[in-house]
Design a protein around this motif. Structure first.
Motif, PDB file in Angstrom:
ATOM      1  N   GLY A   2       0.831  -1.226   0.000  1.00 48.58           N
ATOM      2  CA  GLY A   2       0.000   0.000   0.000  1.00 48.58           C
ATOM      3  C   GLY A   2       0.849   1.252   0.000  1.00 48.58           C
ATOM      4  O   GLY A   2       0.533   2.250  -0.670  1.00 48.58           O
ATOM      5  N   VAL A   3       1.980   1.174   0.746  1.00 47.64           N
ATOM      6  CA  VAL A   3       2.838   2.365   0.836  1.00 47.64           C
ATOM      7  C   VAL A   3       3.384   2.718  -0.550  1.00 47.64           C
ATOM      8  O   VAL A   3       3.473   3.888  -0.934  1.00 47.64           O
ATOM      9  N   THR A   4       3.740   1.680  -1.317  1.00 50.28           N
ATOM     10  CA  THR A   4       4.281   1.936  -2.657  1.00 50.28           C
ATOM     11  C   THR A   4       3.255   2.702  -3.490  1.00 50.28           C
ATOM     12  O   THR A   4       3.590   3.673  -4.181  1.00 50.28           O
ATOM     13  N   TYR A   5       2.009   2.252  -3.425  1.00 53.26           N
ATOM     14  CA  TYR A   5       0.982   2.906  -4.225  1.00 53.26           C
ATOM     15  C   TYR A   5       0.775   4.364  -3.789  1.00 53.26           C
ATOM     16  O   TYR A   5       0.603   5.261  -4.600  1.00 53.26           O
ATOM     17  N   LYS A   6       0.795   4.570  -2.462  1.00 50.79           N
ATOM     18  CA  LYS A   6       0.608   5.958  -1.982  1.00 50.79           C
ATOM     19  C   LYS A   6       1.769   6.825  -2.447  1.00 50.79           C
ATOM     20  O   LYS A   6       1.597   7.953  -2.888  1.00 50.79           O
ATOM     21  N   GLN A   7       2.953   6.189  -2.343  1.00 50.47           N
ATOM     22  CA  GLN A   7       4.141   6.908  -2.763  1.00 50.47           C
ATOM     23  C   GLN A   7       4.039   7.284  -4.239  1.00 50.47           C
ATOM     24  O   GLN A   7       4.315   8.418  -4.641  1.00 50.47           O
ATOM     25  N   ALA A   8       3.585   6.306  -5.022  1.00 52.63           N
ATOM     26  CA  ALA A   8       3.450   6.531  -6.470  1.00 52.63           C
ATOM     27  C   ALA A   8       2.382   7.583  -6.751  1.00 52.63           C
ATOM     28  O   ALA A   8       2.562   8.456  -7.605  1.00 52.63           O
ATOM     29  N   ALA A   9       1.268   7.502  -5.997  1.00 53.75           N
ATOM     30  CA  ALA A   9       0.188   8.468  -6.217  1.00 53.75           C
ATOM     31  C   ALA A   9       0.675   9.878  -5.906  1.00 53.75           C
ATOM     32  O   ALA A   9       0.384  10.839  -6.632  1.00 53.75           O
ATOM     33  N   ARG A  10       1.431   9.997  -4.814  1.00 50.59           N
ATOM     34  CA  ARG A  10       1.961  11.309  -4.437  1.00 50.59           C
ATOM     35  C   ARG A  10       2.870  11.852  -5.550  1.00 50.59           C
ATOM     36  O   ARG A  10       2.792  13.002  -5.936  1.00 50.59           O
ATOM     37  N   ALA A  11       3.718  10.925  -6.071  1.00 48.95           N
ATOM     38  CA  ALA A  11       4.645  11.326  -7.127  1.00 48.95           C
ATOM     39  C   ALA A  11       3.880  11.728  -8.395  1.00 48.95           C
ATOM     40  O   ALA A  11       4.130  12.784  -8.986  1.00 48.95           O
ATOM     41  N   ALA A  12       2.900  10.902  -8.764  1.00 52.33           N
ATOM     42  CA  ALA A  12       2.144  11.197  -9.984  1.00 52.33           C
ATOM     43  C   ALA A  12       1.338  12.478  -9.830  1.00 52.33           C
ATOM     44  O   ALA A  12       1.158  13.244 -10.789  1.00 52.33           O
ATOM     45  N   GLY A  13       0.841  12.703  -8.606  1.00 54.65           N
ATOM     46  CA  GLY A  13       0.032  13.903  -8.340  1.00 54.65           C
ATOM     47  C   GLY A  13       0.783  15.191  -8.603  1.00 54.65           C
ATOM     48  O   GLY A  13       0.181  16.248  -8.807  1.00 54.65           O
ATOM     49  N   GLU A  14       2.113  15.100  -8.626  1.00 54.12           N
ATOM     50  CA  GLU A  14       2.907  16.294  -8.903  1.00 54.12           C
ATOM     51  C   GLU A  14       2.567  16.877 -10.268  1.00 54.12           C
ATOM     52  O   GLU A  14       2.625  18.076 -10.474  1.00 54.12           O
ATOM     53  N   SER A  15       2.270  15.979 -11.207  1.00 55.85           N
ATOM     54  CA  SER A  15       1.972  16.515 -12.537  1.00 55.85           C
ATOM     55  C   SER A  15       0.497  16.359 -12.891  1.00 55.85           C
ATOM     56  O   SER A  15      -0.063  17.179 -13.594  1.00 55.85           O
ATOM     57  N   SER A  16      -0.130  15.300 -12.379  1.00 51.01           N
ATOM     58  CA  SER A  16      -1.536  15.124 -12.752  1.00 51.01           C
ATOM     59  C   SER A  16      -2.298  14.495 -11.602  1.00 51.01           C
ATOM     60  O   SER A  16      -2.002  13.369 -11.174  1.00 51.01           O
ATOM     61  N   TRP A  17      -3.266  15.253 -11.083  1.00 52.59           N
ATOM     62  CA  TRP A  17      -4.033  14.722  -9.953  1.00 52.59           C
ATOM     63  C   TRP A  17      -4.830  13.490 -10.364  1.00 52.59           C
ATOM     64  O   TRP A  17      -5.074  12.597  -9.566  1.00 52.59           O
ATOM     65  N   ARG A  18      -5.174  13.433 -11.674  1.00 51.11           N
ATOM     66  CA  ARG A  18      -5.955  12.287 -12.147  1.00 51.11           C
ATOM     67  C   ARG A  18      -5.133  11.010 -12.033  1.00 51.11           C
ATOM     68  O   ARG A  18      -5.607  10.004 -11.497  1.00 51.11           O
ATOM     69  N   SER A  19      -3.852  11.057 -12.529  1.00 52.48           N
ATOM     70  CA  SER A  19      -3.007   9.861 -12.458  1.00 52.48           C
ATOM     71  C   SER A  19      -2.787   9.477 -11.006  1.00 52.48           C
ATOM     72  O   SER A  19      -2.788   8.282 -10.653  1.00 52.48           O
ATOM     73  N   GLY A  20      -2.616  10.481 -10.159  1.00 55.51           N
ATOM     74  CA  GLY A  20      -2.425  10.223  -8.733  1.00 55.51           C
ATOM     75  C   GLY A  20      -3.599   9.453  -8.168  1.00 55.51           C
ATOM     76  O   GLY A  20      -3.446   8.410  -7.510  1.00 55.51           O
ATOM     77  N   LEU A  21      -4.801   9.943  -8.494  1.00 64.71           N
ATOM     78  CA  LEU A  21      -6.006   9.289  -7.958  1.00 64.71           C
ATOM     79  C   LEU A  21      -6.138   7.875  -8.517  1.00 64.71           C
ATOM     80  O   LEU A  21      -6.549   6.929  -7.820  1.00 64.71           O
ATOM     81  N   ARG A  22      -5.754   7.712  -9.823  1.00 68.56           N
ATOM     82  CA  ARG A  22      -5.855   6.388 -10.447  1.00 68.56           C
ATOM     83  C   ARG A  22      -4.957   5.394  -9.705  1.00 68.56           C
ATOM     84  O   ARG A  22      -5.377   4.282  -9.380  1.00 68.56           O
ATOM     85  N   LEU A  23      -3.736   5.815  -9.404  1.00 67.10           N
ATOM     86  CA  LEU A  23      -2.802   4.923  -8.691  1.00 67.10           C
ATOM     87  C   LEU A  23      -3.298   4.589  -7.295  1.00 67.10           C
ATOM     88  O   LEU A  23      -3.181   3.462  -6.818  1.00 67.10           O
ATOM     89  N   LEU A  24      -3.882   5.620  -6.663  1.00 65.04           N
ATOM     90  CA  LEU A  24      -4.434   5.369  -5.315  1.00 65.04           C
ATOM     91  C   LEU A  24      -5.517   4.315  -5.371  1.00 65.04           C
ATOM     92  O   LEU A  24      -5.580   3.397  -4.554  1.00 65.04           O
ATOM     93  N   GLN A  25      -6.375   4.463  -6.402  1.00 61.10           N
ATOM     94  CA  GLN A  25      -7.482   3.525  -6.571  1.00 61.10           C
ATOM     95  C   GLN A  25      -6.939   2.108  -6.827  1.00 61.10           C
ATOM     96  O   GLN A  25      -7.410   1.136  -6.249  1.00 61.10           O
TER      97      GLN A  25
END
Ligand code: HEM
Length: 870
Positions: A88-111
């Motif tokens: 789960g931590v990896t996904y959150k980490q990835a979502a945080r990273a992706a959110g830097e450029s696109s909140w949509r990608s961030g949310l997708r990774l979180l999901q």
């Protein structure tokens, strides 16, 4: 050191002699030292020896994100999918990273993480909320949805969850509900408190601040103060201090930024309060205090303060210096102004203020010297404004040669002159008698791409010598297209007077009378007075070429008219003094309106038709119930009438009213004078003389009688108003709404109309009519006799607050709102105008002025028949 440690770790790793735990530590260390490439190197070596775990991957992703390489972090995650089982931590980490450029990608990774891990904790939700936050304020419904999901999933929201969802620009009720919810569950932090207080309407914010258990900080108090009127901000300040918090420079700055709206003593009192609490004053605070005082003419009171602050080493900013200079120039202390500028780092803005100051007190020489000296000493580049200020100093000092030099200097510096430059130049040349040169400059306007304005024409006309009077007529014609051309007309009349061209002067005067230009009339009267008696006599035999209009104007102005004008002007001066000292504006307005208010258009004979004929001064009218209390106003005018017996009572009453409106800040009404007054009580309108009205000669009733009907039989206030103002007096619906706006000033008394429970004296006064209330337009103290209840809070200020603040007047027991006022915003026809005036004060002033003029001329007989203006 860190680099060495990384190096060592890599070397050890090659020999596969260190454990997975140590490797993870190395990755973390590399991350902290922004050595993300090394971290990746370690990770891949771990993968090779099959030591890598999700922990290693997560730390490496952190290292990449920390170095702002969020794409690398995502890439790592994807690459390692086949080798490591992500948690789960990896996904959150990835979502945080992706959110830097696109909140949509961030949310997708979180999901994605949520689906794989099938559990979401509070960090997961907080992350989702902050991603939504970066998506924009219109995503607040989703944020609320997430909060709801948390409750359903039994995940305990934390302060971060609340602060993220409150940061959306949702309307106050949403923020308020979230904040209430937060308070029920946990301690609010400073951020959420501030968000709630800044979003809340003032009363709510104040209530929140007063509930001390939330631990509101000074910042929250400052947030509540910002943007609220100062008197509300002071209440917040009180809450701040009683809550044991310390007043800061920001709080005091917030309140003092509104110092111009306060009565002048208050900023000083406030400043001393800050000083007693050891709050460092700064130049913004000082300039706010000084600005308020310069505006209200009380500059002496603070100038000392500013100088003391300065001598303590306090910095004077440009605003403060400029204000100080303006205060010094009011004090005619140009030496102090010069000293102040000399002691300071000088800039162009300050120089401009300095020259203006010196010119104002006729010390142009000193001003110019400092300017020239400073420009050279400090290698400053003068602006057009500097040159303009210097040029007007030259004009004031009649220094045309210097002015010419300055213009040449401007040319040398390639600065284009503007209309102000040319006007000052014309003035300097005109003052020196070089009228031809002044005319030449007037011609230069178009080649300099600037427009000649009324000042330009006036200056050129003033420069005209007497023998050049035809030129002044040509110029005035050019200026006539300008609406503000009044002063140029006045200048032309003066020139004609100097040239003893009385016929032409009279023609101009007459045209001015049609247009009611006050300044021209004044110049005209002065010019006429200067002309010889012989010429006055020959006026009656004017040649036909001058036309009837001119001879009538000539008759009015020369045949006694001018004497009347002089007397009325003298009355106006005395009335101004009376109103200034007694603050009796409203009662004078009411007296005049009740004199006119007897008018009945259905009666054709004078004086039976009633109207503005001065009959109210006699007891039969004065004793009518509707006129209760107006004998006081008659008493005020009696003394002025005794001093000016040739002015008719009817004129005096109307002049007093128009002057009162003007002094309260209302429009200048283009009144006509020459009313003939009734001579005795037998000429008064009887109370029951108006058909269809039970009494009061048809003046309106404040409220229906016990049987629910008004004196005219009307069942509703709107019908009553149309009977009184429409059928009887000939006014339109628009006139009715505009005239009622006069209630923006004045009060109702229990002892007079009895239409309210508030009466004479401090005890019986409403909270807005106490002796301490500031109600005048100029914010000076004093309100005449204390007591009664007003329609508006600033009831000696004529503005459109009668229309804008009517809801307040309806809700507040200490304010007045009669049924005849209420029908104006309820009746479909009336309300069109009511809301128009609420939104447009200028429209109200215009319509009010025209309705007032009409009211003041009802039933009048004028002598001379066309009347005259003063
Ligand atoms: C529309 C119908 C009107 C009604 C029913 C009405 C009624 C009243 C009443 C009841 C008072 C309080 C008198 C007292 O207790 O001292 C009052 C005061 C006043 N009225 Fe009117 N009025 C009307 C129209 C006007 C108009 C057309 C004007 C002026 C153009 C005007 C100007 C004033 C002023 C200035 C006061 C304040 C007098 C003071 O403070 O001493 N009113 N009016």
């Amino acid at each position: 050191m860190a680099a060495v440690r990384c190096q060592w770790a890599l070397a050890e790793l090659e020999q596969a002699s260190i454990s997975e735990r140590t490797c993870n530590k190395v990755i973390a260390t590399c991350g902290r030292q922004i050595q993300w490439q090394r971290a990746i190197q370690v990770l891949f070596q771990m993968v090779e020896v099959r030591q890598a775990t999700s922990i290693s991957c997560n730390s490496c992703m952190v290292a990449c994100s920390r170095a702002s390489h969020w794409q690398k972090a995502l890439h790592l995650m994807r690459c390692l999918r086949g080798f490591i089982r992500h948690d789960g931590v990896t996904y959150k980490q990835a979502a945080r990273a992706a959110g830097e450029s696109s909140w949509r990608s961030g949310l997708r990774l979180l999901q994605e993480g949520f689906e794989r891990m099938t559990e979401a904790d509070v960090i997961h939700y907080d992350l989702a909320l902050s991603l939504r936050q970066s998506a924009g304020s219109d995503h607040w419904p989703e944020a609320l949805h997430l909060m709801k999901n948390m409750v359903e999933a039994q995940v305990q929201a934390d302060v971060r969850s609340y602060s993220s969802s409150m940061t959306f620009e949702a309307a106050w009720p949403t923020i308020g509900l979230l904040f209430q919810d937060l308070l029920q569950r946990m301690e609010a932090d400073e951020y959420t408190c501030n968000t709630a207080v800044s979003a809340a309407p003032w009363v709510r914010a104040w209530c929140l601040l007063r509930r001390k258990e939330h631990g509101m900080s000074v910042v929250s108090h400052n947030a509540a103060m910002a943007g609220t009127p100062w008197f509300k901000a002071v209440q917040v300040l009180h809450t701040l201090e009683t809550g044991g918090l310390k007043l800061t420079a920001v709080s005091s700055g917030t309140i003092l930024s509104q110092s111009r709206d306060m009565e002048w003593q208050r900023p000083l009192w406030f400043l001393s309060r800050c000083q007693s609490r050891d709050i460092q004053s700064n130049s913004i605070v000082q300039s706010n205090v000084l600005a308020a005082h310069v505006d209200s003419g009380h500059w002496q009171e603070t100038l000392g303060n500013v100088m003391a602050y300065h001598s303590r080493g306090g910095n004077l900013n440009v605003a403060l210096k400029t204000l100080s200079l303006s205060a010094f120039s009011q004090a005619a202390s140009w030496q102090k102004a010069l000293a102040l500028s000399a002691s300071e780092r000088i800039d162009v803005v300050l120089l401009n203020a300095l020259v203006t100051c010196c010119a104002r007190v006729a010390r142009w020489q000193e001003g110019l010297e400092v300017v020239c000296g400073s420009l050279v000493r400090h290698s400053l580049r003068a602006s057009v404004v500097t040159f303009n200020a210097a040029l007007s100093a030259c004009a004031a000092g009649r220094q045309w040669q210097l002015a010419v030099n300055l213009i040449e200097e401007m040319e040398g510096q390639r600065l284009a002159p503007d209309s102000l430059t040319l006007n000052s130049m014309m003035l300097a040349l005109g003052e020196a008698g070089f009228w031809q040169h002044a005319f030449e400059i007037l011609k230069m306007f178009s080649s300099c791409s600037c427009e000649a304005n009324v000042v330009s024409f006036t200056t050129a006309i003033t420069a005209c010598p007497a023998h050049q009077w035809p030129q002044s007529l040509v110029l005035v014609q050019q200026a006539a297209s300008d609406a503000a051309g009044e002063t140029s007309w006045a200048a032309a009349v003066t020139t004609l007077g100097r040239a003893v061209r009385w016929r032409e002067a009279m023609c101009l005067g007459h045209i001015a009378m049609e247009g009611t230009h006050d300044a021209v009339m004044l110049a005209y009267a002065t010019a006429v007075e200067k002309m010889s008696l012989e010429m006055r006599a020959s006026c009656d035999s004017l040649p036909p070429v001058m036309g009837n209009a001119c001879s009538e104007g000539c008759y009015q102005m020369l045949g006694g008219g001018s004497a009347q004008v002089t007397e009325l002007r003298a009355c106006k001066k005395e009335l101004k003094e009376l109103i200034e000292t007694r603050n009796c504006h409203p009662i004078l307005v009411r007296l005049a309106w009740h004199d006119s208010g007897t008018y009945d258009q259905r009666i054709k004979e004078w004086p039976q038709c009633g109207g503005a004929n001065g009959a109210i001064r006699f007891d039969p009218e004065m004793n009518m119930g509707a006129n209760a209390g107006l004998d006081k106003a008659r008493g005020y005018l009696q003394k002025i009438h005794e001093a000016h017996p040739t002015v008719s009572w009817a004129d005096l009453i109307q002049l007093a009213s128009a002057t009162a409106i003007e002094m309260a800040g209302g429009p200048v009404i283009k009144m006509k004078y020459g009313r003939v007054s009734v001579t005795g009580p037998e000429q008064c309108a009887g109370p029951q003389s108006r058909q269809g009205f039970k009494g009061n000669a048809g003046l309106p009733d404040a409220a229906p009688g016990a049987d629910g009907t008004f004196g005219c039989g009307a069942k509703t206030p709107e019908e009553h108003l149309r009977n009184v103002f429409g059928k009887k007096m000939g006014f339109t619906d628009q006139d009715i709404v505009a005239l009622s706006g006069a209630h923006t000033i004045g009060r109702v008394f229990k002892e007079r109309s009895g239409a309210c429970p508030f009466g004479y004296g401090e005890q019986a006064a409403s909270k807005y009519t106490k002796g301490s209330c500031i109600v005048r337009k100029d914010k000076k103290s004093g309100c005449g006799m204390v007591g009664g209840a007003a329609w508006t809070k600033n009831w000696l200020t004529f503005d459109n607050s009668y229309y804008t603040d009517y809801k307040q007047a309806m809700d507040d027991d200490d304010l007045m709102w009669l049924p005849t006022d209420a029908c104006l915003h309820e009746d479909p026809e009336f309300k069109k105008y009511f809301y128009k005036y609420a939104g447009d004060q200028a429209a109200f002033f215009q319509d009010y002025a025209s309705a007032h003029k009409k009211l003041s001329e009802l039933g009048c007989k004028f002598d001379p028949p066309a009347g005259f203006q003063i």
